[in-house]
Design a protein around this motif. Structure first.
Motif, PDB file in Angstrom:
ATOM      1  N   UNK A 307      57.914  97.616  27.211  1.00 47.36           N
ATOM      2  CA  UNK A 307      59.076  96.733  27.221  1.00 47.36           C
ATOM      3  C   UNK A 307      60.065  97.107  26.122  1.00 47.36           C
ATOM      4  N   UNK A 308      61.346  96.755  26.310  1.00 46.82           N
ATOM      5  CA  UNK A 308      62.314  96.922  25.215  1.00 46.82           C
ATOM      6  C   UNK A 308      61.969  95.998  24.054  1.00 46.82           C
ATOM      7  N   UNK A 309      62.372  96.401  22.866  1.00 48.87           N
ATOM      8  CA  UNK A 309      62.014  95.675  21.651  1.00 48.87           C
ATOM      9  C   UNK A 309      63.282  95.409  20.846  1.00 48.87           C
ATOM     10  N   UNK A 310      63.372  94.205  20.285  1.00 50.12           N
ATOM     11  CA  UNK A 310      64.494  93.819  19.430  1.00 50.12           C
ATOM     12  C   UNK A 310      63.958  93.113  18.197  1.00 50.12           C
ATOM     13  N   UNK A 311      64.516  93.452  17.048  1.00 51.45           N
ATOM     14  CA  UNK A 311      64.168  92.754  15.815  1.00 51.45           C
ATOM     15  C   UNK A 311      65.078  91.543  15.652  1.00 51.45           C
ATOM     16  N   UNK A 312      64.461  90.389  15.407  1.00 52.61           N
ATOM     17  CA  UNK A 312      65.193  89.129  15.336  1.00 52.61           C
ATOM     18  C   UNK A 312      64.657  88.314  14.163  1.00 52.61           C
ATOM     19  N   UNK A 313      65.215  87.139  13.982  1.00 50.60           N
ATOM     20  CA  UNK A 313      64.696  86.134  13.068  1.00 50.60           C
ATOM     21  C   UNK A 313      64.285  84.912  13.889  1.00 50.60           C
ATOM     22  N   UNK A 314      63.214  84.251  13.482  1.00 49.45           N
ATOM     23  CA  UNK A 314      62.748  83.063  14.199  1.00 49.45           C
ATOM     24  C   UNK A 314      62.490  81.945  13.198  1.00 49.45           C
TER      25      UNK A 314
END
Length: 618
Positions: A307-314
């Motif tokens: 799958x595609x991957x994205x760095x985020x904040x949660x």
């Protein structure tokens, strides 16, 4: 925000993973479905259109029961009702399945044998307009999901990575519920078929008599009216009729007479109750089945395909523990992008997971504490696996504490962070925006300790007056249900009462007698049927959620029972403090008389005696 986001361990971030920047996240959020396509609006339009269609449709000759055209079971006539009831639900959950249902509704309206000249009725155009509006909203929401998926994949780039953790077992619950509901529908069909067979046997063994209606009595509400008829030979019979308006006094009717069995040929049997049970069970069963199939397929694709991957904040919402996702360059958490509920991901696949529980109790406790810690702190770094879109499924690897990487899978579909429909409509409604009830502020541990009564004796928390009133009300409801069940003939309502009686008895017993006793070694929890012992080292958390006390146990079954304010809040605060501070615990263990006693077995005996008394009275 003054605090920096909690960083993810380097090994938890796939090489080449890109940040989901505010520019790309803003474009994704702007693609969210507009308010005119919210499923509530087409659902209301369809309900209004259908009511208008039925109310202004002329009566059809086929609606009248006669000897030549009796009112039979009409099994195929149930199909449009199933489709009609499923369509609003699928507009909300699965718009792709709602589209073929809308086509079926149009076809049924146009081809119904009793709808000659349907296009000449003005009411049908409102119905077709509502269907067209519903189809437009479904198409639009599907296209929005596709555009959001492409937008997220463009932001992630070409790199693809395998998803950590296994597929979730929760879809088994949908399949299990669907199986139970199919069994209920099969039971309803069996009971209806048995009643039809009984009539056919009487018709074959009895005789057909022509008679004249001389009197009509009863028929109030939903009860059948009683027709008194007299044959040419002078015989007087009484037969029930659901539609006495079709047989006024002086009308000649045909009867099937077999001893004391008397039925109208025009109304040979009454299976509408069983058919209603069937329709309800089939609708709910198909809804659960569709959720299970689509959810299982989506989860399998997510976990079996890179799958595609994205760095985020949660950030975890402290009120309901919903997970909010922010762009990687939004450390202050000013613009949420999407939200969903998540649960810790299982290791391995479904076959190796035993009901989604951890085999290692220490790992379970550590992850659960980290999961709660994130709700008490600021945002943390996370890696998002999958192509986020409205209604989709994701996996997150979060950093609830420094040095910890926790894999979580979505327990609910993705919801874009856009204003809710009710927040948009309320300013235009009478009274303006609703006022929110002020929440009770959380007290610090020091404030709680200052108000606690500490000492050598065990401390108890039990049902208050409000909880006991709820229990008494449930007991009265159950007593009335037993009265109706034993004082009436067997019907589909009897089945509902039989199913609901144990649940009402359980809830009533828990509301009347719940008790938590804290002593030196742990707590005693008194529920509906028995009292359980939970040592302090296995007590994970006590929470009050929507009028119930939830006790989370490490490596064991959780407990939940009715708990009303303020007794429940006091139990939540003080038990969590006693769990964390052994020096404040009572100095001795509770004696048997102090541990609490469940009222469930006693209430069950009382219910049996009450049933026996009702039988003796009648």
């Amino acid at each position: 925000m003054s605090l920096l986001p909690v960083p993810l361990p380097g090994e938890a971030i796939p090489p080449g993973a890109r940040d989901w920047r505010s520019t790309d996240a803003g474009r994704w959020r702007a693609m969210a479905a507009p308010r005119w396509s919210h499923p509530l609006l087409p659902s209301v339009a369809m309900v209004a259109g259908f009511i208008w269609l039925v109310a202004f449709s002329p009566p059809s000759p086929g609606d009248i029961c006669t000897t030549s055209s009796p009112c039979d079971a009409g099994w195929w006539g149930l199909v449009p009702w199933v489709v009609l009831l499923l369509t609003p639900y699928w507009l909300w959950r699965l718009p792709g399945l709602a589209l073929p249902c809308l086509v079926v509704l149009v076809a049924v309206t146009l081809t119904d044998a009793e709808s000659d000249g349907v296009l000449t009725r003005p009411s049908v155009y409102l119905w077709f307009t509502a269907i067209a509006y519903a189809a437009a909203t479904a198409f639009h929401r599907l296209s929005v999901a596709a555009r959001q998926r492409r937008c997220a994949e463009e932001a992630a780039g070409e790199a693809r990575f395998p998803v950590p953790g296994g597929t979730r077992w929760r879809w088994r619950l949908s399949f299990g519920a669907a199986g139970v509901l199919v069994a209920v529908a099969a039971f309803g069909y069996w009971m209806a078929s048995d009643e039809i067979s009984a009539y056919e046997d009487h018709a074959a063994n009895g005789r057909q008599v022509a008679a004249t209606v001389v009197r009509i009595s009863g028929g109030e509400g939903d009860d059948a009216a009683e027709l008194t008829v007299k044959s040419q030979e002078g015989e007087v019979h009484r037969a029930d009729s659901l539609y006495p308006e079709d047989f006024p006094v002086g009308t000649t009717v045909d009867l099937v007479v077999d001893g004391e069995y008397v039925r109208l040929v025009a109304e040979p049997y009454d299976v509408e109750g069983w058919q209603l049970l069937m329709v309800a069970a089939i609708v709910a069963g198909l809804a659960f089945l569709a959720n299970g199939v689509t959810g299982r397929a989506s989860s399998s694709r997510l976990h079996t395909t890179p799958q595609p991957v994205l760095k985020v904040l949660v950030r975890r919402d402290r009120k309901d523990f919903r997970t909010w996702v922010y762009a990687a360059d939004d450390p202050a958490g000013e613009r949420p992008v999407l939200s969903l509920f998540t649960v810790p991901a299982t290791e391995g696949d479904d076959d190796d997971a035993e009901d989604g529980k951890y085999e290692d109790d220490e790992k379970y406790e550590k992850d659960a504490e980290a999961w709660e810690h994130m709700a008490r702190t600021g945002p943390c770094e996370a890696v998002l696996y999958g192509s986020p879109h409205a209604g989709g499924e994701l996996v997150l690897v979060t950093a609830p504490e420094p040095g910890i990487a926790l894999a979580e899978t979505g327990a609910t579909p993705v919801r874009p962070a856009v204003p809710k429909l009710q927040d948009t409509l309320l300013p235009y409604l009478p009274g303006g925006r609703r006022s929110r009830r002020p929440r009770r502020p959380r007290r610090s541990a020091e404030e709680i300790v200052a108000g606690m009564a500490t000492g050598a004796d065990p401390v108890s928390y039990s049902a208050d007056t409000t909880s006991r009133l709820v229990g008494v009300f449930l007991l009265l409801v159950q007593a009335g249900g037993v009265w109706i069940l034993l004082n009436d003939s067997f019907s589909w309502l009897s089945m509902l009462l039989i199913i609901g009686a144990p649940l009402a008895l359980r809830d009533a017993s828990a509301a009347l007698s719940w008790r938590i006793t804290a002593d030196q070694q742990g707590i005693w929890v008194t529920g509906a049927w028995r009292t359980r012992r939970i040592p302090w080292d296995r007590l994970h958390r006590v929470r009050v959620v929507k009028g119930s006390i939830q006790i989370k146990v490490v490596g064991g079954p959780d407990h939940s029972f009715p708990g009303r304010r303020p007794a429940a809040l006091r139990a939540e605060e003080e038990l969590n403090v006693l769990r964390d501070r052994p020096e404040l615990r009572p100095a001795r263990d509770a004696e048997p008389g102090e541990q609490g006693m469940s009222l469930g077995p006693f209430m069950a005996a009382v219910a049996v005696l009450w049933g026996a008394a009702v039988l003796l009275l009648f």
